[in-house]
Scaffold this active site. Structure first.
Site, PDB file in Angstrom:
ATOM      1  N   GLY A  14      35.929  42.228  38.126  1.00  0.00           N
ATOM      2  CA  GLY A  14      34.790  41.502  37.555  1.00  0.00           C
ATOM      3  C   GLY A  14      33.483  42.203  37.876  1.00  0.00           C
ATOM      4  CB  SER A  16      30.969  44.643  33.637  1.00  0.00           C
ATOM      5  OG  SER A  16      31.430  43.385  33.257  1.00  0.00           O
ATOM      6  NE  ARG A  17      30.328  38.482  32.223  1.00  0.00           N
ATOM      7  CZ  ARG A  17      30.366  37.167  32.391  1.00  0.00           C
ATOM      8  NH1 ARG A  17      29.276  36.517  32.775  1.00  0.00           N
ATOM      9  NH2 ARG A  17      31.474  36.481  32.190  1.00  0.00           N
ATOM     10  CG  ASN A  93      33.035  39.380  41.804  1.00  0.00           C
ATOM     11  OD1 ASN A  93      32.277  38.556  42.283  1.00  0.00           O
ATOM     12  ND2 ASN A  93      32.931  39.775  40.530  1.00  0.00           N
ATOM     13  CB  SER A 145      33.897  28.821  45.749  1.00  0.00           C
ATOM     14  OG  SER A 145      33.138  27.649  45.536  1.00  0.00           O
ATOM     15  CE1 TYR A 158      35.496  28.990  40.670  1.00  0.00           C
ATOM     16  CE2 TYR A 158      34.334  27.401  42.052  1.00  0.00           C
ATOM     17  CZ  TYR A 158      34.499  28.701  41.581  1.00  0.00           C
ATOM     18  OH  TYR A 158      33.664  29.697  42.022  1.00  0.00           O
ATOM     19  CE  LYS A 162      36.590  31.309  43.228  1.00  0.00           C
ATOM     20  NZ  LYS A 162      36.467  32.765  43.124  1.00  0.00           N
TER      21      LYS A 162
END
Ligand code: NDP
Length: 255
Positions: A14, A16-17, A93, A145, A158, A162
């Site tokens: 992950g 690229s941004r 990430n 998280s 979610y 994590k």
């Protein structure tokens, strides 16, 4: 302490941004050779790659399009990684959120998110770990998280992804410590990226609840990654490092 990261290979998923691109930039600035994974944001990945190659022609950078939600694609990536030179570090990430009440969870979507946030981590670690063990040196970081540590409504799936990653990382830390490899989880609170677009209308209210009074910037999370990859962090393993502006320390009810 003076040391060189020249020739040390790092993989960031992950990348690229958002937080991932901040990690890639920070590690590039520390002279690591960085390869990163992206799924959709090809244009951003290409721009980042060009920028890094222009700024640091003596380092190696590459970007690879892989959907970590696709088991076969993760297998192919893993096979490639196990044939390549040993990695010094993996920073997992890439992640997706799923904001819905437990009563409304769509099982197919929940399992898809588990694949991206959790199963891709275990598969990649399995692929890279043996050469790392032989090198008796390495770093594995999972971007977790704070939702894995405290209940937040709407985050059951979610948070569970994590939470699973957190338990996995702890066990990994224990297994790998004798081999000179550390494994740690970074647990951000609210970080200023697209992931929080869903909460844009509530940003002011959320920021009021954060003792520091604002969202974190992606570069602040990247700094923690930089530290955990450094030789100075050799004794930090099995840790969960929150970066949340004091949110978890707060009972709320501020004046
Ligand atoms: P963004 O939504 O900004 O970026 C998500 C990143 O994950 C992108 O690079 C995206 O790549 C990648 N990604 C998502 N799905 C896949 C997939 N199926 N295969 C490969 N790559 C994928 O999120 P953040 O930068 O904010 O989040 C980064 C990490 O930090 C996540 O794990 C998130 O859970 C965690 N985190 C974030 C917080 C926040 O407040 N922002 C708080 C706590 C944790 P692409 O664009 O190419 O699809």
């Amino acid at each position: 302490m003076e040391h060189s990261n020249r020739g040390k290979r790092v993989l960031v998923t992950g990348g690229s941004r958002g937080i991932g691109s901040a990690i890639v930039r920070t590690l590039a600035a520390c002279e690591y050779d960085v390869q990163f994974i992206y799924r959709e944001s090809a244009e951003t990945a290409e721009t980042l790659l060009k920028e890094l190659r222009a700024e640091r022609p003596n380092q190696s950078f590459s970007a690879h399009k892989v959907d970590l939600g696709d088991r076969n694609a993760v297998d192919t990536l893993s096979d490639r990684l196990s044939e390549e030179e040993t990695l010094y570090a993996l920073v997992h990430n890439a992640g997706q959120s799923y904001d819905t009440l437990a009563a409304l969870v769509d099982q197919t979507r929940a399992e898809a998110i588990m694949q991206v946030n959790y199963w891709s981590l275990t598969r990649l670690v399995t692929a890279i770990i043996r050469p790392m063990m032989r090198a008796r040196s390495g770093r594995i970081i999972s971007i977790g998280s704070i939702t894995a540590l405290h209940g937040v409504p709407g985050n059951s799936i979610y948070a569970s992804t994590k939470g699973a990653a957190l338990s996995y990382m702890r066990t990994l830390a224990v297994e790998l410590a004798p081999k000179g490899i550390t494994a740690n989880t970074i647990a951000p609170g609210f970080v200023d990226t697209d992931l929080l677009n869903l909460y844009a209308d509530h940003r002011e209210t959320i920021e009021k609840q954060i003792p520091v009074g604002r969202y974190a910037q992606p570069a602040e999370v990247a700094e923690l990654v930089r530290y955990l990859l450094s030789p100075e962090a050799a004794y930090v393993s099995g840790s969960v490092v929150p970066i949340d502006g004091g949110l978890m320390a707060s009972l709320g009810g501020r004046r």
